[in-house]
Design an enzyme around this catalytic site. Structure first.
Site, PDB file in Angstrom:
ATOM      1  N   GLY A 141       0.742  -1.147   0.082  1.00  7.04           N
ATOM      2  CA  GLY A 141       0.076  -0.007   0.105  1.00  7.04           C
ATOM      3  C   GLY A 141       0.762   1.166  -0.066  1.00  7.04           C
ATOM      4  N   GLY A 165       1.718   2.619   5.522  1.00  7.21           N
ATOM      5  CA  GLY A 165       2.743   1.631   5.768  1.00  7.21           C
ATOM      6  C   GLY A 165       3.640   2.041   7.339  1.00  7.21           C
ATOM      7  CD  GLU A 223       7.189  -5.532  -1.625  1.00  8.96           C
ATOM      8  OE1 GLU A 223       7.524  -4.609  -2.384  1.00  8.96           O
ATOM      9  OE2 GLU A 223       8.037  -6.169  -1.150  1.00  8.96           O
ATOM     10  CB  CYS A 275       3.102   0.308  -7.031  1.00  8.69           C
ATOM     11  SG  CYS A 275       3.673  -1.480  -7.361  1.00  8.69           S
TER      12      CYS A 275
END
Length: 472
Positions: A189, A194, A211, A245
């Site tokens: 996310g 995070g 990640e 991403c």
């Protein structure tokens, strides 16, 4: 207030402590069941992603189902070898003993998936967690509602319910879930969330893989095939409507290259999506109203050279290229996560490197150049989670490469064997005989200095001597 997840976690913990998930045969059976889920629910997956974000079925097949299938097959092909104890070198003192590394499961782990690739980024970590012998709590994203419902309703019927569970939760429920102790947390996310995950994990000293994302630079040198660059950059940027991403987030190039690249990008966009991308069956939509409004606001940065059209009702934002962008504008202050590509001009390769290194380290760095020296210099003088030259996104299709960020873009890695290792504790083991006590007497009190030379020989590593190089 009672913990709504206490019973679930207690059941999973009991199953893990029983040793149920440890045998190779059990892990293989669960992985094969996961494969049946992908095969039997493929049409449901296509329909759910279409409802959530208008994602073309071709993109779902390529980026969700195919990647999961590849990871699954690679794991099943190699799991027996990965699980084997790894014998290690020994010193003289332990020559008669057994020394090895055992890959132990962590225990009960939590995997929190994102909405942009709701199958790939949830199930690929799950494959490694199962392979490593863990019990797992899966938390799909509540933003991709139809996919969340599909995973919650269908997946548990394929897996052992005593060892694997799917939890549907919003922000408040997830906060409650994170109050519990897990043995490992895997999160995909944003960096802001995070930090929340890492703070919650720290209370229990739980290890994490994060990640995350970031602004992935794409440097285009003056020596390259402009048409090829345009097609590969446009594909990587506008795939899944830019909600990726590892998409190239912005381009750095000379003014001369920009003048050649913009027409080539316009040609590539028309080739991919036609003169009216809104009518193309191959172009996705933004996942939600909140996300749509955020990305649309970024279009005020610089000047629109291509695209710029929006339709709030459809959550449609056209494939857009921005020029005359300044580095302090909104589009350069956050990860775009939409079909918008800013181009910034630099006077040299050196300026591009300085620009990249002045910012947070990205998840991926892209370089386009026909010069191997240029590619090597960018690789050697920058830092990023991954690196790809003369293409976009394709590096993450290799199960042989670790995928993960560094610094602001994340910590830890996965894919292929790296996922298995992420969810495995490397447990060191030395098995000695209970006899031969005379050999141990040198290290026992009362100490005698004369014993030290023998102990050093028995226990220390020695530096290898290399041949001297003589210039004649």
């Amino acid at each position: 207030m009672s913990d709504p997840y206490a019973g679930l976690l207690s059941r999973l913990r009991a199953a893990w402590l029983s040793g149920r998930t440890r045998p190779l045969e059990y892990r293989t059976a669960q992985l094969e069941a996961l494969g049946r889920f992908l095969e039997e629910k493929q049409q449901d997956i296509l329909e759910a992603t279409a409802l959530d974000m208008g994602k073309p079925s071709f993109e779902v097949e390529l980026s969700e189902i195919s990647i999961c299938r590849s990871e699954l097959n690679h794991t099943l092909n190699n799991l027996g070898a990965w699980m084997k104890d790894e014998n290690v070198d020994k010193n003289w003192a332990t020559q008669l003993d057994s020394a090895f590394i055992r890959k132990d499961p962590y225990g009960v782990v939590l995997i929190i998936g994102p909405w942009n690739y709701p199958i790939n980024l949830l199930l690929v970590p799950l494959i490694g967690a199962i392979a490593a012998g863990n019990c797992v709590v899966l938390k799909p994203s509540e933003i991709s509602r139809n996919m969340e419902r599909l995973v919650a309703e269908a997946l548990p019927s394929y897996l052992d319910k005593d060892c694997f569970a799917v939890v549907t939760a919003g922000v408040e429920e997830t906060a409650r879930l994170l109050e519990n102790k897990f043995d490992y947390i895997f999160f995909t996310g944003s960096p802001s969330v995070g930090r929340i995950i890492m703070t919650a994990a720290a209370k229990h000293l739980t290890p994490v893989t994060l990640e995350l994302g970031g602004k992935n630079p794409c440097y285009v040198s003056d020596t390259c095939n402009v048409q090829n660059v345009a097609r590969r950059v446009a594909w990587g940027r506008f795939f899944n409507a830019g909600q990726t991403c590892i998409a190239p987030d912005y381009v750095l190039c000379s003014l001369e290259m920009q003048e050649r690249l913009v027409p080539a990008l316009r040609e590539a966009i028309t080739e991919f999506y036609g003169p009216e991308p809104q009518n193309s069956p191959d172009f996705a939509r933004i996942v939600g109203d909140k996300q749509f409004k955020r990305v649309r606001a970024l279009l005020s940065s610089g000047r629109v050279a291509i695209g710029g059209e929006t339709d709030e009702k459809e959550r449609y934002i056209a494939p857009t290229v921005l020029v005359d962008v300044q580095e302090d504008e909104p589009v350069m202050r956050e990860e775009i996560f939409g079909p918008v590509l800013p181009i910034l001009t630099v006077s040299s390769e050196e300026e591009a490197i300085t620009f990249i290194n002045a910012r947070e380290r990205p998840l991926t760095l892209y370089v386009f150049s026909s010069s191997k020296k240029v590619v090597r210099r960018l690789l050697e003088r920058t830092s990023s989670g991954g690196f790809c030259a003369n293409d976009t996104i394709m590096h993450m299709t290799l199960t042989s490469l670790p995928f993960g960020g560094i610094g602001h873009s994340g910590m830890g890695c996965y894919h292929g064997r790296f996922t298995f290792e992420t969810f495995s504790h490397l447990r060191s083991a030395l098995l000695r005989a209970d006899g031969r006590e005379a050999l141990n007497s040198l290290r026992y009190p009362p100490y005698a200095p004369r014993r030290l030379p023998l102990l050093r020989i028995a226990m220390e590593n020695r530096r290898r001597r290399t041949a001297a190089c003589t210039l004649l």
